[in-house]
Design a protein around this motif. Structure first.
Motif, mmCIF file in Angstrom:
data_model
loop_
_atom_site.group_PDB
_atom_site.id
_atom_site.type_symbol
_atom_site.label_atom_id
_atom_site.label_comp_id
_atom_site.label_asym_id
_atom_site.label_seq_id
_atom_site.Cartn_x
_atom_site.Cartn_y
_atom_site.Cartn_z
ATOM 1 N N ALA A 152 0.826 -1.215 0.000
ATOM 2 C CA ALA A 152 0.000 0.000 0.000
ATOM 3 C C ALA A 152 0.854 1.257 0.000
ATOM 4 C CB ALA A 152 -0.929 -0.013 1.215
ATOM 5 N N MET A 153 1.938 1.241 0.763
ATOM 6 C CA MET A 153 2.822 2.399 0.838
ATOM 7 C C MET A 153 3.496 2.634 -0.518
ATOM 8 S SD MET A 153 3.600 4.441 3.437
ATOM 9 C CE MET A 153 4.860 5.573 4.094
ATOM 10 N N ASN A 154 3.865 1.563 -1.186
ATOM 11 C CA ASN A 154 4.539 1.676 -2.473
ATOM 12 C C ASN A 154 3.580 2.127 -3.567
ATOM 13 O OD1 ASN A 154 5.524 0.453 -5.202
ATOM 14 N ND2 ASN A 154 7.331 0.328 -3.892
ATOM 15 N N LEU A 155 2.367 1.594 -3.557
ATOM 16 C CA LEU A 155 1.395 1.880 -4.610
ATOM 17 C C LEU A 155 0.735 3.241 -4.469
ATOM 18 C CD1 LEU A 155 -0.404 1.084 -7.012
ATOM 19 C CD2 LEU A 155 -1.874 -0.138 -5.389
ATOM 20 N N GLY A 156 0.467 3.659 -3.243
ATOM 21 C CA GLY A 156 -0.364 4.843 -3.024
ATOM 22 C C GLY A 156 0.100 6.082 -3.766
ATOM 23 N N TRP A 157 1.353 6.483 -3.591
ATOM 24 C CA TRP A 157 1.820 7.724 -4.190
ATOM 25 C C TRP A 157 1.960 7.619 -5.704
ATOM 26 C CZ3 TRP A 157 6.699 8.527 -6.591
ATOM 27 C CH2 TRP A 157 7.586 7.454 -6.512
ATOM 28 N N LYS A 158 2.264 6.405 -6.180
ATOM 29 C CA LYS A 158 2.391 6.203 -7.623
ATOM 30 C C LYS A 158 1.033 6.284 -8.309
ATOM 31 C CE LYS A 158 6.477 3.286 -6.986
ATOM 32 N NZ LYS A 158 7.057 1.940 -7.084
ATOM 33 N N LEU A 159 0.015 5.699 -7.683
ATOM 34 C CA LEU A 159 -1.323 5.763 -8.248
ATOM 35 C C LEU A 159 -1.871 7.186 -8.179
ATOM 36 C CD1 LEU A 159 -3.617 4.227 -9.549
ATOM 37 C CD2 LEU A 159 -4.405 3.535 -7.266
ATOM 38 N N ALA A 160 -1.598 7.888 -7.085
ATOM 39 C CA ALA A 160 -2.042 9.276 -6.957
ATOM 40 C C ALA A 160 -1.400 10.157 -8.023
ATOM 41 C CB ALA A 160 -1.711 9.808 -5.568
ATOM 42 N N ALA A 161 -0.111 9.972 -8.275
ATOM 43 C CA ALA A 161 0.577 10.752 -9.313
ATOM 44 C C ALA A 161 -0.017 10.466 -10.686
ATOM 45 C CB ALA A 161 2.067 10.439 -9.309
#
Length: 505
Positions: A318-327
């Motif tokens: 979740a930590m890895n995916l969250g910011w990438k998906l938001a960007a």
């Protein structure tokens, strides 16, 4: 239409929802269970251990104190950050039922470790974690709906639609965080491969008529393993080839027979209050993304709970995916950023599956298993052996291949502490990346301002800069770039553009 629909309101789905909400995304969480509370999430059966990496994730989002309070921990290590030297670890877990000695961990050998408010290991329970995360998610504008069972998923190049009963929920992206029996995984056509079960595991809350028959703690026996972390809370693993399916309700007589066989005693269970079963099936999807559908946590990988790796691996996802998906949602993600989620996290999941397989092999009854146990006991009786085990259990050994030879790049950033009192962890609470500039001339200031909405810039001498001149830290706490005493501005800008897209105009 929402930016993201998350299926599953467990810790992984809720942590991801918080990450996306923090980044200003429109998020809807759909959960099959009609109520958030369950006796299987509360004490004692809901007890879980959070690794260093997971505790750091809560710390970096400003939730550590709340987590400690909810978990009943009143000795807040953050009260005196610099006094919290990691020279005496509280506990480091076990490998295949063989408990590791914290005194044997060579803390000085751990890569780039600095004092931090984050504890080494935190014992908590699912109910407290989910209550904290659901409250945080609601504050960030995330909508959570319970009693919603997903029955179909359709997607095209622009969006995806989730069907549940009479309702359809449209989103630009869908993420399945719905556990080991993930509906999203099957409906979206993910390939799920791995190895079948060798054992059936049991977790139960019982009344034992003759409790003195059982030893407390973790007990590896010639016929399996049982543990009793607290009175009446018993876990056990029976090497039956996984014959007792999870769909069966274990009776008192069955549980008693298994416990007697595994423990080698004539113990009697006078009452069974709660009981659940699991196996050591070790399966993983071949990719974590198919079009506009992604997976995280147990939806992407399942294995035995040995070593408490499942929840921790899911939080890392979740930590890895969250910011990438938001960007990606906001349109400033550089090409291929979302694909790095699978590239970085899939090997971590695969390593965890092998870690649990190795433990099952070591515990297997019979002379072969016992011979391996003897070798492993000798190894973990050494400083190097225990340190290696701790690195694997804590997440300290995780390093993504980001194409740099610098030994810090790709690792979780140490909690660097500026002399003005600012800590890296404190700078990460809003979910942005961080550029820390220790150079006397603050030579990266103008460059960092080009990404001001995507990263924070902080400058000044550090209490311990580890010989660095500057570091660029991604929103998930991973070091994306590190410079020497006189940082190279061009190298910094290349790294920032690679991870954060082009600078703002």
């Amino acid at each position: 239409m929402h930016d993201v629909v998350i299926v599953g309101a467990g810790p992984v789905g809720l942590f991801l929802a918080c990450e996306l909400g923090l980044a200003g995304c429109s998020v809807l969480v759909l959960e099959r269970d009609p109520e958030p509370h369950s006796p299987f999430k509360a004490k004692p059966l809901g007890m879980r251990g959070l690794s260093v990496a997971s505790v750091e994730a809560f710390y970096r989002r400003g939730m550590l104190h709340q987590l400690l309070t909810a978990s009943g921990v009143h000795d807040d290590p953050g009260a005196d950050h610099d006094a919290h030297e990691p020279s005496a670890l509280r506990g480091v877990g076990h490998f295949a039922g063989m408990v590791l000695d914290p005194a044997l961990v060579d803390v000085a050998a751990l890569p780039y470790r600095l004092p931090s408010p984050a504890m080494e290991v935190l014992l908590t329970h699912l109910e407290s974690v989910e209550t904290l995360l659901s409250g945080q998610a609601s504050q960030l504008g995330v909508e959570i709906r319970h009693g919603v069972t997903v029955s179909a998923i359709a997607q095209n190049e622009e969006s995806a639609v989730v069907r549940a009963g009479e309702h359809e929920y449209a989103a630009r992206w869908v993420v399945g965080c719905d556990g080991g029996r993930s509906a999203v995984r099957g409906l979206a056509g993910f390939e799920f491969v791995g190895t079948e079960a060798q054992l059936t595991g049991y977790s139960m809350h019982v009344t034992v008529a003759d409790s003195e028959e059982l030893r407390s703690g973790i007990n590896l026996t010639p016929t399996g393993i049982y543990l009793q972390p607290s009175e009446g809370h018993i876990g056990m693993m029976d090497f039956d080839g996984g014959a007792f399916e999870r769909s069966q309700q274990p009776t008192r007589d069955h549980l008693q027979a298994v416990l007697r066989r595994v423990s080698g005693t004539d113990v009697t269970l006078s009452d069974v209050h709660l009981a659940s079963t699991f196996t050591d099936r070790a399966m993983q999807t071949t990719t974590y993304r198919r079009g506009r559908v992604l997976l995280a946590g147990d939806a992407a990988h399942i294995h035995s709970p040995l070593g408490g790796q499942g929840l921790n691996t899911g939080i890392g996802d979740a930590m890895n995916l969250g910011w990438k998906l938001a960007a990606t949602v906001h349109g400033y993600a550089p090409d291929g950023l979302l694909d790095t989620y699978t590239r970085e996290r899939h090997p971590i999941g695969a390593a965890v599956l092998d870690w649990t397989r190795a433990q099952v092999a070591v515990m297997r009854p019979g002379p072969h298993g016992q011979a391996i146990q003897a070798v492993v006991r000798d190894l973990i009786g050494t400083r190097d052996g225990t340190t290696y085990m701790f690195e694997r259990l804590s997440g300290a050994s995780i390093r993504y291949d980001l194409g740099s030879e610098h030994p810090l790049v790709g690792r979780s950033a140490p909690d660097l502490h500026l002399e003005n009192g600012t800590r890296l962890g404190d700078l990460m609470r809003d979910g942005r990346g961080v550029a820390l500039d220790f150079s006397t001339g603050q030579c990266l200031r103008d460059s960092a301002m080009g990404w001001e909405s995507r990263m924070r810039y902080a400058a000044g001498p550090a209490k311990n800069d580890l010989g660095l001149g500057a570091v660029l830290v991604r929103p998930d706490g991973v070091v994306a770039w590190a410079g020497d005493r006189t940082p190279d501005r061009e190298a910094f800008e290349r790294a920032a553009g690679h991870w954060f897209g082009g600078p703002e105009i």
